[in-house]
Design a protein around this motif. Structure first.
Motif, PDB file in Angstrom:
ATOM      1  N   GLN A   1      -9.824 -45.758 -25.638  1.00 20.98           N
ATOM      2  CA  GLN A   1     -11.043 -45.180 -26.407  1.00 20.98           C
ATOM      3  C   GLN A   1     -11.907 -44.193 -25.122  1.00 20.98           C
ATOM      4  N   GLN A   2     -11.752 -44.382 -23.823  1.00 20.44           N
ATOM      5  CA  GLN A   2     -12.145 -43.361 -23.099  1.00 20.44           C
ATOM      6  C   GLN A   2     -11.256 -41.849 -23.275  1.00 20.44           C
ATOM      7  N   LEU A   3     -10.092 -42.262 -23.406  1.00 23.16           N
ATOM      8  CA  LEU A   3      -9.307 -41.027 -23.456  1.00 23.16           C
ATOM      9  C   LEU A   3      -9.590 -40.248 -24.849  1.00 23.16           C
ATOM     10  N   ASP A   4      -9.807 -40.711 -25.909  1.00 19.42           N
ATOM     11  CA  ASP A   4      -9.888 -40.462 -27.223  1.00 19.42           C
ATOM     12  C   ASP A   4     -11.516 -39.479 -26.954  1.00 19.42           C
ATOM     13  N   GLU A   5     -12.429 -40.368 -26.136  1.00 21.03           N
ATOM     14  CA  GLU A   5     -13.724 -39.622 -26.204  1.00 21.03           C
ATOM     15  C   GLU A   5     -13.508 -38.186 -25.372  1.00 21.03           C
ATOM     16  N   LYS A   6     -12.605 -38.323 -24.143  1.00 16.85           N
ATOM     17  CA  LYS A   6     -12.365 -37.039 -23.386  1.00 16.85           C
ATOM     18  C   LYS A   6     -11.790 -36.038 -24.341  1.00 16.85           C
ATOM     19  N   LEU A   7     -10.685 -36.623 -25.046  1.00 16.31           N
ATOM     20  CA  LEU A   7      -9.989 -35.595 -25.829  1.00 16.31           C
ATOM     21  C   LEU A   7     -10.940 -34.684 -26.784  1.00 16.31           C
ATOM     22  N   THR A   8     -11.956 -35.760 -27.518  1.00 15.71           N
ATOM     23  CA  THR A   8     -12.759 -35.198 -28.334  1.00 15.71           C
ATOM     24  C   THR A   8     -13.611 -34.113 -27.676  1.00 15.71           C
ATOM     25  N   GLU A   9     -14.247 -34.289 -26.512  1.00 17.87           N
ATOM     26  CA  GLU A   9     -15.063 -33.429 -25.663  1.00 17.87           C
ATOM     27  C   GLU A   9     -14.155 -32.102 -25.487  1.00 17.87           C
ATOM     28  N   ILE A  10     -12.967 -32.376 -25.031  1.00 20.46           N
ATOM     29  CA  ILE A  10     -12.098 -31.201 -24.794  1.00 20.46           C
ATOM     30  C   ILE A  10     -11.856 -30.176 -25.876  1.00 20.46           C
ATOM     31  N   SER A  11     -11.737 -31.018 -27.005  1.00 22.22           N
ATOM     32  CA  SER A  11     -11.590 -30.222 -28.321  1.00 22.22           C
ATOM     33  C   SER A  11     -12.935 -29.407 -28.808  1.00 22.22           C
ATOM     34  N   GLU A  12     -14.037 -30.025 -28.556  1.00 23.95           N
ATOM     35  CA  GLU A  12     -15.057 -29.203 -28.830  1.00 23.95           C
ATOM     36  C   GLU A  12     -15.363 -28.210 -27.850  1.00 23.95           C
ATOM     37  N   GLU A  13     -15.284 -28.349 -26.556  1.00 22.04           N
ATOM     38  CA  GLU A  13     -15.034 -27.207 -25.737  1.00 22.04           C
ATOM     39  C   GLU A  13     -14.195 -26.213 -25.957  1.00 22.04           C
ATOM     40  N   ILE A  14     -12.992 -26.249 -26.413  1.00 22.97           N
ATOM     41  CA  ILE A  14     -11.983 -25.379 -26.834  1.00 22.97           C
ATOM     42  C   ILE A  14     -12.591 -24.841 -27.973  1.00 22.97           C
ATOM     43  N   THR A  15     -13.248 -25.322 -28.984  1.00 25.02           N
ATOM     44  CA  THR A  15     -13.653 -25.043 -30.183  1.00 25.02           C
ATOM     45  C   THR A  15     -14.711 -23.852 -29.587  1.00 25.02           C
ATOM     46  N   ALA A  16     -15.667 -24.307 -28.603  1.00 25.83           N
ATOM     47  CA  ALA A  16     -16.602 -23.336 -28.347  1.00 25.83           C
ATOM     48  C   ALA A  16     -16.507 -21.968 -27.620  1.00 25.83           C
ATOM     49  N   LEU A  17     -15.044 -22.228 -26.952  1.00 24.98           N
ATOM     50  CA  LEU A  17     -14.529 -21.007 -26.266  1.00 24.98           C
ATOM     51  C   LEU A  17     -13.812 -20.344 -27.103  1.00 24.98           C
ATOM     52  N   GLU A  18     -13.341 -20.768 -28.133  1.00 23.95           N
ATOM     53  CA  GLU A  18     -12.484 -19.908 -29.209  1.00 23.95           C
ATOM     54  C   GLU A  18     -13.681 -18.959 -29.966  1.00 23.95           C
ATOM     55  N   LEU A  19     -14.807 -19.654 -30.119  1.00 20.81           N
ATOM     56  CA  LEU A  19     -15.765 -18.894 -30.970  1.00 20.81           C
ATOM     57  C   LEU A  19     -16.331 -17.673 -29.857  1.00 20.81           C
ATOM     58  N   LYS A  20     -16.473 -18.117 -28.598  1.00 22.98           N
ATOM     59  CA  LYS A  20     -17.043 -17.121 -27.661  1.00 22.98           C
ATOM     60  C   LYS A  20     -15.984 -15.923 -27.519  1.00 22.98           C
ATOM     61  N   LEU A  21     -14.738 -16.366 -27.659  1.00 22.95           N
ATOM     62  CA  LEU A  21     -13.675 -15.340 -27.339  1.00 22.95           C
ATOM     63  C   LEU A  21     -13.769 -14.425 -28.572  1.00 22.95           C
ATOM     64  N   ASP A  22     -13.691 -14.987 -29.675  1.00 25.02           N
ATOM     65  CA  ASP A  22     -14.121 -14.133 -30.855  1.00 25.02           C
ATOM     66  C   ASP A  22     -15.129 -13.230 -31.031  1.00 25.02           C
TER      67      ASP A  22
END
Length: 170
Positions: free
Chosen positions: A66-87
């Motif tokens: 469960q903790q790893l799933d939560e971290k994965l979700t956080e990392i996924s959201e950060e990646i999405t935000a960084l991809e938006l900034k990159l665009d």
């Protein structure tokens, strides 16, 4: 009769001889059964302890998952935000490149215009401003020429300043 008597005696003697051994065998099998029962109970306790331990481990693993799933979700959201900034940054770079190309074109155009103006001034330098003023037929015409010379000078200064600004922008 004697045969029967001997048979009974043999049987009695066998019972007397085998009786204690049969009793011991029966007592031994009860003792063995008791020991086997205790061994099985010990094995059952060990199995229960193992089940409890595995159950605890399973709960710990589920919590970790469960903790790893939560971290994965956080990392996924950060990646999405960084991809938006990159665009956004890539869009800004594209816009800046276009503005740079336009500014370079402006510099070239202004440079060419200034070359024409400087060539004109050089080729027509035989007529000085003082001669232009003194050749005026009247005071009013002289004032008009002064204004014309001032406007030409101001235009030349503005064009030079605009050129410098465009070069600095590039």
């Amino acid at each position: 009769r004697k045969g029967i008597y001997i048979s009974v005696l043999c049987l009695l003697w066998a019972v007397l001889l085998l009786g204690p051994t049969a009793g011991k065998a029966a007592a031994g099998s009860i003792s063995d059964a008791q020991q086997e029962k205790e061994a099985l109970e010990n094995q059952l306790e060990e199995a229960q302890e193992l089940i409890d331990s595995l159950s605890d481990s399973k709960e710990d693993m589920e919590a970790n998952v469960q903790q790893l799933d939560e971290k994965l979700t956080e990392i996924s959201e950060e990646i999405t935000a960084l991809e938006l900034k990159l665009d956004q940054k890539e869009s800004m770079i594209t816009d800046t490149r276009e503005a740079l190309a336009e500014a370079r074109a402006d510099v070239k155009s202004q440079y060419e215009s200034m070359k024409v103006r400087i060539r004109f001034i050089y080729e027509n330098s035989s007529v000085s401003y003082l001669e232009t003023l003194l050749s005026a037929g009247s005071f009013g015409e002289m004032l008009k020429r002064v204004e014309y010379i001032r406007q030409l000078s101001e235009y030349d200064r503005n064009m030079l300043e605009k050129f410098k600004n465009t070069v600095n922008e590039v």
